[in-house]
Design a protein around this motif. Structure first.
Motif, PDB file in Angstrom:
ATOM      1  N   TRP A  54       0.784  -1.216   0.124  1.00 29.13           N
ATOM      2  CA  TRP A  54      -0.191   0.041   0.180  1.00 29.13           C
ATOM      3  C   TRP A  54       1.019   1.210  -0.145  1.00 29.13           C
ATOM      4  CZ3 TRP A  54      -3.722  -1.289   4.751  1.00 29.13           C
ATOM      5  CH2 TRP A  54      -4.737  -2.094   4.235  1.00 29.13           C
ATOM      6  N   PRO A  55       0.602   2.169  -0.659  1.00 27.86           N
ATOM      7  CA  PRO A  55       1.213   3.556  -0.565  1.00 27.86           C
ATOM      8  C   PRO A  55       0.892   4.037   0.585  1.00 27.86           C
ATOM      9  CG  PRO A  55      -0.834   3.776  -2.078  1.00 27.86           C
ATOM     10  CD  PRO A  55      -0.624   2.205  -1.600  1.00 27.86           C
ATOM     11  N   SER A  56       1.593   5.210   0.783  1.00 24.19           N
ATOM     12  CA  SER A  56       1.370   5.888   2.170  1.00 24.19           C
ATOM     13  C   SER A  56       0.198   6.822   1.860  1.00 24.19           C
ATOM     14  CB  SER A  56       2.541   6.654   2.680  1.00 24.19           C
ATOM     15  OG  SER A  56       2.768   7.676   1.800  1.00 24.19           O
ATOM     16  N   PRO A  57      -0.164   7.443   3.176  1.00 25.66           N
ATOM     17  CA  PRO A  57      -1.220   8.452   3.068  1.00 25.66           C
ATOM     18  C   PRO A  57      -0.822   9.534   2.098  1.00 25.66           C
ATOM     19  CG  PRO A  57      -1.096   8.105   5.049  1.00 25.66           C
ATOM     20  CD  PRO A  57      -0.087   7.070   4.481  1.00 25.66           C
ATOM     21  N   TRP A  58       0.527   9.801   2.425  1.00 22.59           N
ATOM     22  CA  TRP A  58       0.691  11.134   1.622  1.00 22.59           C
ATOM     23  C   TRP A  58       0.903  10.816  -0.151  1.00 22.59           C
ATOM     24  CZ3 TRP A  58       2.591   9.068   6.104  1.00 22.59           C
ATOM     25  CH2 TRP A  58       2.169   9.756   7.187  1.00 22.59           C
ATOM     26  N   GLU A  59       1.358   9.770  -0.243  1.00 22.17           N
ATOM     27  CA  GLU A  59       1.353   9.243  -1.599  1.00 22.17           C
ATOM     28  C   GLU A  59      -0.053   9.059  -2.288  1.00 22.17           C
ATOM     29  OE1 GLU A  59       5.225   6.267  -1.851  1.00 22.17           O
ATOM     30  OE2 GLU A  59       3.569   5.502  -0.649  1.00 22.17           O
ATOM     31  N   LEU A  73      -9.565   3.542   3.590  1.00 16.32           N
ATOM     32  CA  LEU A  73      -8.079   3.512   4.068  1.00 16.32           C
ATOM     33  C   LEU A  73      -7.693   4.830   4.478  1.00 16.32           C
ATOM     34  CD1 LEU A  73      -5.658   1.946   4.446  1.00 16.32           C
ATOM     35  CD2 LEU A  73      -4.751   2.445   2.056  1.00 16.32           C
ATOM     36  N   MET A  74      -8.149   5.873   3.761  1.00 14.89           N
ATOM     37  CA  MET A  74      -7.813   7.354   4.235  1.00 14.89           C
ATOM     38  C   MET A  74      -8.546   7.958   5.165  1.00 14.89           C
ATOM     39  SD  MET A  74      -4.946   8.002   2.630  1.00 14.89           S
ATOM     40  CE  MET A  74      -5.106   9.923   2.871  1.00 14.89           C
ATOM     41  N   ILE A  75      -9.847   7.285   5.292  1.00 12.11           N
ATOM     42  CA  ILE A  75     -10.618   7.564   6.532  1.00 12.11           C
ATOM     43  C   ILE A  75     -10.127   6.879   7.827  1.00 12.11           C
ATOM     44  CG2 ILE A  75     -12.916   7.162   7.779  1.00 12.11           C
ATOM     45  CD1 ILE A  75     -14.221   7.392   4.805  1.00 12.11           C
ATOM     46  N   GLY A  76      -9.617   5.650   7.773  1.00 11.27           N
ATOM     47  CA  GLY A  76      -8.859   5.078   8.791  1.00 11.27           C
ATOM     48  C   GLY A  76      -7.614   5.670   9.147  1.00 11.27           C
ATOM     49  N   TRP A  77      -6.875   5.987   8.451  1.00  6.34           N
ATOM     50  CA  TRP A  77      -5.590   6.730   8.668  1.00  6.34           C
ATOM     51  C   TRP A  77      -5.888   8.194   9.104  1.00  6.34           C
ATOM     52  CZ3 TRP A  77      -2.555   4.505   3.849  1.00  6.34           C
ATOM     53  CH2 TRP A  77      -1.871   3.580   4.183  1.00  6.34           C
ATOM     54  N   THR A  78      -6.740   8.764   8.688  1.00  6.75           N
ATOM     55  CA  THR A  78      -7.310  10.220   9.355  1.00  6.75           C
ATOM     56  C   THR A  78      -7.627   9.935  10.719  1.00  6.75           C
ATOM     57  OG1 THR A  78      -7.860  11.035   7.122  1.00  6.75           O
ATOM     58  CG2 THR A  78      -8.464  12.145   8.977  1.00  6.75           C
ATOM     59  N   ILE A  79      -8.232   9.103  11.078  1.00  6.47           N
ATOM     60  CA  ILE A  79      -8.690   8.823  12.377  1.00  6.47           C
ATOM     61  C   ILE A  79      -7.465   8.167  13.283  1.00  6.47           C
ATOM     62  CG2 ILE A  79     -10.022   7.457  13.846  1.00  6.47           C
ATOM     63  CD1 ILE A  79     -12.033   7.221  11.393  1.00  6.47           C
ATOM     64  N   LYS A  80      -6.756   7.560  12.658  1.00  2.00           N
ATOM     65  CA  LYS A  80      -5.425   7.069  13.445  1.00  2.00           C
ATOM     66  C   LYS A  80      -4.629   8.045  13.699  1.00  2.00           C
ATOM     67  CE  LYS A  80      -3.988   3.358  15.541  1.00  2.00           C
ATOM     68  NZ  LYS A  80      -4.405   2.848  16.575  1.00  2.00           N
ATOM     69  N   LEU A  81      -4.323   9.028  12.793  1.00  2.61           N
ATOM     70  CA  LEU A  81      -3.207  10.025  12.933  1.00  2.61           C
ATOM     71  C   LEU A  81      -3.636  11.237  13.721  1.00  2.61           C
ATOM     72  CD1 LEU A  81      -1.655   9.870   9.267  1.00  2.61           C
ATOM     73  CD2 LEU A  81      -0.712   9.218  11.858  1.00  2.61           C
ATOM     74  N   THR A  82      -4.827  11.106  14.726  1.00  2.00           N
ATOM     75  CA  THR A  82      -5.115  12.184  15.506  1.00  2.00           C
ATOM     76  C   THR A  82      -4.713  11.778  16.756  1.00  2.00           C
ATOM     77  OG1 THR A  82      -7.418  11.180  16.045  1.00  2.00           O
ATOM     78  CG2 THR A  82      -7.284  12.853  14.076  1.00  2.00           C
ATOM     79  N   ASP A 141      -2.587   0.599  11.705  1.00  2.00           N
ATOM     80  CA  ASP A 141      -1.566   1.229  12.565  1.00  2.00           C
ATOM     81  C   ASP A 141      -1.083   2.584  11.982  1.00  2.00           C
ATOM     82  OD1 ASP A 141       0.510   1.480  14.591  1.00  2.00           O
ATOM     83  OD2 ASP A 141       1.711  -0.215  14.250  1.00  2.00           O
ATOM     84  N   ARG A 142      -0.430   3.226  12.642  1.00 10.82           N
ATOM     85  CA  ARG A 142       0.014   4.490  11.937  1.00 10.82           C
ATOM     86  C   ARG A 142       0.887   4.226  10.612  1.00 10.82           C
ATOM     87  NH1 ARG A 142      -0.788   8.648  15.852  1.00 10.82           N
ATOM     88  NH2 ARG A 142       1.061   9.932  15.028  1.00 10.82           N
ATOM     89  N   PRO A 143       0.594   4.819   9.824  1.00 11.48           N
ATOM     90  CA  PRO A 143       1.217   4.649   8.394  1.00 11.48           C
ATOM     91  C   PRO A 143       2.625   4.887   8.448  1.00 11.48           C
ATOM     92  CG  PRO A 143       0.099   6.599   8.117  1.00 11.48           C
ATOM     93  CD  PRO A 143      -0.239   6.047   9.703  1.00 11.48           C
TER      94      PRO A 143
END
Length: 144
Positions: A54-59, A73-82, A141-143
């Motif tokens: 998987w690419p990183s959220p930034w990619e 995936l971006m919804i999940g990472w947005t939540i996880k990165l708060t 997990d955190r990306p």
């Protein structure tokens, strides 16, 4: 969605995560933000079953191509990165609705909230229909 400019999209994503820290409706806010992302029916660059590639959220933000899986995936990472939810259990579940013969990528937060079922915003996990079967799940997990 914010713009065709990568830097503006990244800035908007940072602002979303910052606002989620203090929002009373953070899951709705996150859902609304990603609903505006440009949609493509299928993103061949991402295999939902092969997390290592998987690419990183930034990619993903740089590529600006979002299918149902990438959006979840971006919804999940947005939540996880708060900071507010960094210790929460955030899962991305690929679910099949046996009655509708449809596949959904659903974000589950702490076994309580489901986002992105049937292209809808946050609901309680208990509101998911009994016809849903989990085909695959990955705890985010955190990306990298």
């Amino acid at each position: 969605f914010p713009s065709h400019d990568t830097d503006e999209r990244l800035t908007a994503w940072v602002a979303l995560r910052t606002n989620a820290e203090k929002s009373k409706n953070c899951f709705d806010d996150i859902w609304q933000f990603w609903q505006q992302a440009p949609f493509t029916p299928y993103n061949p660059k991402i295999d939902p079953y092969f997390q290592r590639n998987w690419p990183s959220p930034w990619e993903i933000i740089d590529q600006n191509v979002y299918d149902d899986f990438t959006k979840a995936l971006m919804i999940g990472w947005t939540i996880k990165l708060t900071n507010k939810f960094k210790d929460s259990k955030v899962e991305l579940r690929t679910c099949v609705d046996k009655n509708k013969n449809c596949v959904y990528n659903v974000v589950i937060i702490d076994e309580d909230i489901a986002i992105n079922y049937d292209d809808n915003g946050p609901i309680r996990v208990t509101q998911l229909p009994d016809s849903i079967a989990v085909e695959n799940f990955i705890e985010l997990d955190r990306p990298r």
